[in-house]
Each structure stands twice: as C-alpha cells, then as structure tokens.
Design a protein around this motif. Structure first.
Motif: not given
Length: 196
Positions: A14-24, A1-12
């Motif tokens: 989720i990957q860590a088991g934090d459902e707030t990422g999905l809500k975001e 990815m050439t630019e920073i994807d703001a949604d990637f933080k939310s996905l991270e």
C-alpha cells in the motif's frame, strides 16, 4: 516488533501505491473487523460502512504506520476510534436489522433455521428473545472505554494482550475494564435474570 508481522508486507505494498496490499488486508481481516464493529454499533448498515471506512483510513494513512505494533492492532485501533466517534454523533439512533440479514449474528442463527427448544410455550420464547435484546442493549450502552475491551476480548475472543496493544495500555488495565464492564452489565441486567 519482536515477531514478523505477515500483514506488514501487505502494508508495504500500500505504501508503494499497490492496491493489492489493501485487498490482501481486507480479505484477511474484513470479517472479524465487521463482527467487532457490528457488535459495537448494533446496526448492520452502519457496521458495513464503518468497516469500509476503516480500510479507507488504512489505505489513506499507510505511510504513517510505524512498525512498533502489529498491523491488525493498528487496524482495530482505527476501527475503535471510528466506532467511538460514530456513537457520539448518533447517540439517539437505535439498531436496525435488514429483513434479508441473518436473524441473530451473535448466535449464528439464520432466518429459516430450526432448532429444538426446551421452552414449553411461545410466551417463554418471547421472554427469551426479549432477554437477548436486553443484553444487546446493555452492551451497546456501555461507555467506550469498557465497551471496546468487553466486545474485543469477551465477545470476539481476542486476547487481553492484543486488546492492551490496540488500546496502548497494560493488560492489567484491560482486565480491570472488563471486570467493570461485567459488573455494570450484571447490575443493569439483574432484574432480567431474577425474572428468568
């Protein structure tokens, strides 16, 4: 990815088991995803269910995401596949509309709204409603590989480049498919527009 994807933080998250990422992700993309799916399946209840299913798949498969595309691209790719599979399974179903729903989401007209009309009689209004219905049916009948880019780019106003990314193809292919979709729609609707 050439630019920073703001949604990637939310996905991270989720990957860590934090459902707030999905809500975001749901808070940010649910409406546009629902509108896309609704136009694709032409049924409110099914669109709502497929939207939920898309986010369930995002949550379920978050660990498989590879950051070579934007997260929103991946989400729409999941939705497109679910829509295609849904249509294949339900070819004979027709669209339905809840009596409590908006009258016509594509025109942003709600039940009870009034608007000026230059139609001189109710017969012309009925023909107009029939025309909109014919257009919806023609778009609904497009094959998946033409329907997805037409809805995504033309009706939902996403860029051709974003569509190419979702479909993992070139911008030229997206342009060609949209051209073919428009040509098919013109052919299917030619009688309708000659009558109007």
């Amino acid at each position: 990815m050439t630019e920073i994807d703001a949604d990637f933080k939310s996905l991270e998250k989720i990957q860590a088991g934090d459902e707030t990422g999905l809500k975001e992700l749901m808070s940010k993309h649910r409406d546009s995803l629902y509108h896309f799916i609704y136009r694709y399946v032409d049924n409110e209840a099914d669109a709502a269910e497929l939207t939920e299913d898309t986010f369930f798949r995002v949550y379920q498969n978050a660990s498989r995401f590879r950051p070579n595309a934007k997260v929103v691209t991946w989400i729409f790719s999941i939705a497109g596949n679910l829509c295609r599979d849904f249509i294949r399974r339900n070819r004979k179903r027709k669209g339905d509309l809840s009596l409590d729903a908006d009258f016509d989401n594509t025109l942003n007209v709600k039940r009870g709204d009034t608007f000026a009309s230059n139609l001189s009689n109710p017969g012309e209004a009925a023909v107009s409603i029939e025309s909109v219905s014919s257009i919806h049916a023609a778009v609904f009948a497009l094959p998946h590989k033409l329907k997805f880019p037409f809805i995504f780019c033309i009706l939902e106003e996403h860029s051709y480049d974003a569509c190419a990314e979702v479909l993992k193809t070139s911008r030229k292919t997206v342009e060609t498919r949209i051209y073919r979709a428009r040509k098919l729609l013109r052919e299917k609707l030619s009688d309708l527009f000659q009558e109007i």
